[in-house]
Scaffold this active site. Structure first.
Site, PDB file in Angstrom:
ATOM      1  N   ASP A 152       0.792  -3.762  -7.067  1.00  0.00           N
ATOM      2  CA  ASP A 152       1.704  -4.411  -6.134  1.00  0.00           C
ATOM      3  C   ASP A 152       2.022  -3.405  -5.034  1.00  0.00           C
ATOM      4  OD1 ASP A 152       3.627  -6.442  -5.240  1.00  0.00           O
ATOM      5  OD2 ASP A 152       5.112  -4.940  -5.828  1.00  0.00           O
ATOM      6  N   THR A 181       4.488  -3.198  -2.568  1.00  0.00           N
ATOM      7  CA  THR A 181       5.872  -2.751  -2.409  1.00  0.00           C
ATOM      8  C   THR A 181       6.355  -2.064  -3.682  1.00  0.00           C
ATOM      9  OG1 THR A 181       6.263  -4.610  -0.929  1.00  0.00           O
ATOM     10  CG2 THR A 181       8.194  -3.462  -1.794  1.00  0.00           C
ATOM     11  N   ASP A 213       7.121  -3.561  -9.783  1.00  0.00           N
ATOM     12  CA  ASP A 213       8.523  -3.232 -10.030  1.00  0.00           C
ATOM     13  C   ASP A 213       9.464  -4.400  -9.786  1.00  0.00           C
ATOM     14  OD1 ASP A 213       8.323  -3.433  -7.313  1.00  0.00           O
ATOM     15  OD2 ASP A 213       9.481  -1.625  -6.868  1.00  0.00           O
TER      16      ASP A 213
END
Length: 795
Positions: A305, A307, A552
């Protein structure tokens, strides 16, 4: 969304300190301890009460009964090995427990009218617990306040769609918030909570789903069944050959059975895993399931991911471009109001808040006031607010989110968005809508007002980590909810191959086979929904890939759960940390290579030393069968094979198992080990038996038993040393020194009178020993030839 409930006008105060103290005294507290590892008692039981300790313990007691004690040396080795296993696992437990406390959730409860963070175990019955995006529901309860509160219960029910919650609705521990906020009253705590009931059935500290352990267990199961008929055959043969000397027959039988048990292999595997946990723990990496170390080393595809993984969580507003003649001052005031309306802003909105604080809207006139909120959802890609202006009765509905979601395809402003996205910038669109926020089509027709341009901060270590994966033939796939062009630009800055061809996930086919093909061909994917992330992981797995997923955010949870290995950042949401097998507590993406390296060390080294243990098992079985067939005394006493096992397997394997190893993990553990161990064991057993028969013919006589055994021991030791030398490749100075040290130790036994007497080893004359050496040389050459053939053949 079809039903929305605004925040309750009267904010509940929660329990008072006196009420909390009273309920704690009554035991109405969430006192379930966090179990990140086995208890100390379980560790001791698990290392002491094993099948093989039981078998070897019985054999040790037999030797104690018939004597002499030096034939029971293997019993003391069992004690030492078991003690090492207990100490190492206790060290791993200490590391796990301390790290688990660091990563433990700290929910926010409202007491005496103030919001306070507490540990999960401090929650009491009736506590009012606040919720926001990414928060995990830690106990069962009833919703008291809800503001667009959407909860994902997929971990409990399997239903992927979030559930909109209203006051009075039930929430269960184990679910997590994907959008909105609110608060709930704890109705079940401690062992009564749903999550606690699940915890009773499964501990985080587990050794399941490990090919290494499964393969070894399979091998040991067959060895156990082989031992029974071999033991019967040996005792019958020895009694027949030796007449009434049953004590000698029992000693020789035990000598034939003990080396068949590769008891040290199970111990060594546990020690290697435990030390791996300790090493990674020192790097602030929490391994919640031990097989994750092995699993990540087998991964060939890592889904990242963007970000929070490739970029840092923070952003900066670099430009505000007002559209269609909108008033910039008014736009700034709207952005300030949107930021102030969200108590738990994500990284993008936090950047807007930092750039346009609420005070900026106060220019002398009445600023906008938020009266309703549409929380941001990763599935929608936008948030919204209803603003009211005191004194003039005006009201406006605003949306802030992804331009390519809010604007129709082909809109003129999208070209400018793409241009900025191509430079790695993130662009948000502020737009006015005439529809109510609870209208499912609220974004159907909007009036663009401004573009907010954000710049993300790249992690300093991200590029180096991506290059590591490329060198290790691990494909990296960047999967993000952001604009595909923007994601591609970020990936290009990190020199990720394929970043020049970003793919918009909305164009991906739904069929797993076709999707999997496109995923294999591409490296960067944008505008990916949470469900799509999950589908993409499944599509890659359907094509035979071992997939790791990092993330996250809440939008990563479904994919993390389905991936072969889930990796969460320590600063990520509680939901992601709950489902991930590995948590990077220092939020450093650069820690992943250490996990991969640790896994490869464990797998490579356990595979390496397994060949030593199982070679011994094979030649022990062969020697026992040959002895029964030829009806001759078993050549060895237990002390002889204890000495050989210690010098050619036990001590060397301990050092080899903990050495660095960068070999890529390969599947088919049992097949890889046995294709080496079987021929090497047959060669060693056959050569040893030939030496024994020749020595019996050469020495003859009833008093020559010690000379015959010594010649056979010399041949077996030399061939076993060559097998060790093969396994120790590629050579380094310490591996060469290790092999030479084992050879020197055996030489010391042969030349020291007291050790000769203790181990009943004495080389007689010159012809017998040199014949044993010659047979060993021939056997070693055959071992080398077999090894050269084996390593060229694919598994």
């Amino acid at each position: 969304m079809t039903d929305r409930v605004a925040t309750s006008p009267a904010r509940a105060q929660g329990l008072t300190s006196a009420e909390v103290a009273d309920r704690t005294a009554r035991g109405e507290v969430n006192d379930i301890p966090v179990r990140s590892s086995r208890s100390a008692a379980d560790i001791v039981r698990g290392n002491v009460f094993t099948r093989f300790n039981a078998i070897l313990g019985v054999l040790f007691l037999i030797i104690v009964a018939v004597g002499p004690i030096q034939d029971g040396l293997f019993g003391f080795v069992i004690v030492a090995n078991t003690a090492i296993g207990i100490v190492q696992e206790l060290r791993a437990k200490k590391t796990l427990d301390s790290l688990a406390v660091v990563g433990e959730a700290r929910p926010t409860v409202r007491r005496d009218g103030r919001a306070t963070e507490v540990v999960t175990s401090a929650i009491v019955l009736g506590d009012l617990i606040e919720l926001g995006p990414g928060d995990k529901v830690v106990v069962d309860g009833e919703v008291a306040e809800a503001d667009g509160l959407e909860i994902d219960e997929s971990l409990l029910t399997g239903e992927a769609d979030p559930v909109l919650k209203k006051p009075g609705d039930e929430v269960m521990s184990g679910s997590f918030v994907v959008a909105g906020g609110g608060a709930f009253t704890a109705t079940k705590v401690g062992r009564g909570a749903y999550a606690a009931q699940l915890a009773e059935e499964a501990s985080r500290f587990t050794l399941v789903h490990s090919e290494l352990r499964g393969g070894v267990s399979q091998i040991l199961k067959y060895v156990t069944w082989m031992m029974i008929p071999v033991a019967v055959g040996l005792i019958a043969s020895q009694l027949y050959v030796e007449g009434n000397d049953w004590r000698e027959a029992v000693r020789r039988m035990v000598g034939g059975i003990v080396p068949m048990v590769p008891e040290g292999l199970v111990l060594l595997m546990s020690v290697a895993f435990a030390i791996g946990v300790v090493r990674l723990g020192r790097k602030q990496c929490l391994v919640q399931e031990l097989p994750a170390i092995e699993g990540l080393a087998r991964v060939d595809t890592v889904c990242l991911d963007k970000t929070g993984t490739l970029t840092e969580g923070g952003m900066d507003v670099t430009e505000l471009r007002v559209l269609d003649g909108a008033d910039e001052t008014h736009v700034r005031g709207v952005l300030a109001a949107l930021g102030a309306a969200d108590p738990r802003p994500n990284a993008s909105l936090q950047a807007v808040i930092d750039a346009y604080p609420a005070e900026a809207a106060d220019d002398g006139a009445a600023g906008p006031r938020c009266v309703d909120v549409l929380p941001f959802s990763s599935a929608r890609k936008y948030s919204g607010a209803a603003l009211s202006y005191d004194g003039d009765g005006r009201g406006e509905h605003w949306l802030l989110g992804a331009p390519d979601v809010l604007l129709p395809p082909g809109h003129p402003e999208l070209a400018e968005v793409d241009e900025r996205g191509a430079r790695g910038l993130r662009v948000l669109l502020l737009a006015r809508t005439e529809r109510a926020l609870d209208d499912p089509e609220v974004a159907a027709s909007v009036e663009p007002a401004a573009l907010v341009v954000l710049e993300q901060r790249l992690r300093e270590d991200a590029g180096e980590t991506l290059r590591y994966f490329a060198q290790q033939d691990v494909a990296a796939k960047v999967i993000s909810g952001d604009n595909a062009v923007s994601v591609g630009a970020v990936a290009a800055k990190l020199s990720l191959p394929g970043s020049e061809r970003p793919v918009d996930a909305r164009e991906l086919p739904r069929e797993p086979e076709r999707m999997g093909q496109m995923l294999e061909d591409g490296s960067v994917f944008g505008r990916v929904t949470p469900q799509q992330k999950r589908d993409m992981v499944g599509a890659l797995q359907s094509r035979g890939h071992n997939v790791a997923m990092t993330g996250d955010g809440v939008n990563d949870v479904l994919a993390l759960k389905d991936a072969d290995i889930g990796v969460s950042m320590g600063s990520g949401s509680e939901a992601t940390r709950a489902v991930a097998q590995i948590v990077l507590l220092d939020n450093s993406f650069a820690t992943l290579p250490s996990v991969v390296a640790e896994g490869r060390r464990v797998i490579g080294n356990i595979t390496r030393v397994s060949t030593l243990f199982l070679t011994k098992t094979v030649y022990s079985v062969l020697l026992a069968l040959l002895v029964v067939i030829w009806r001759v005394p078993y050549p060895f006493l237990p002390r002889h094979l204890t000495l050989l096992s210690t010098l050619t397997i036990g001590v060397p394997s301990f050092f080899l198992a903990l050495a660095p190893n960068t070999e890529r993990a390969q599947p088919h553990f049992v097949r890889r080990v046995m294709r080496f161990a079987v021929p090497m064991g047959i060669i060693a057993g056959a050569a040893t038996f030939v030496t024994y028969i020749v020595a019996r013919h050469h020495y003859g006589g009833a008093g020559a038993r010690e000379a015959e055994t010594s010649a056979a021991t010399l041949t077996l030791f030399l061939i076993s040393m060559w097998v060790l030398a093969v396994v120790a490749r590629p050579y380094t100075w310490w591996r060469i020194a290790l092999v030479l040290a084992m050879g020197a130790a055996f030489l010391v036994v042969l030349v020291t009178p007291s050790l000769q007497s203790f181990f009943a080893l004495r080389l007689v004359g010159t012809e017998g020993p040199w014949t044993a050496v010659g047979i060993a040389v021939i056997g070693s050459l055959v071992v080398e030839g077999a090894w050269q053939v084996i390593k060229r053949r694919p598994v």
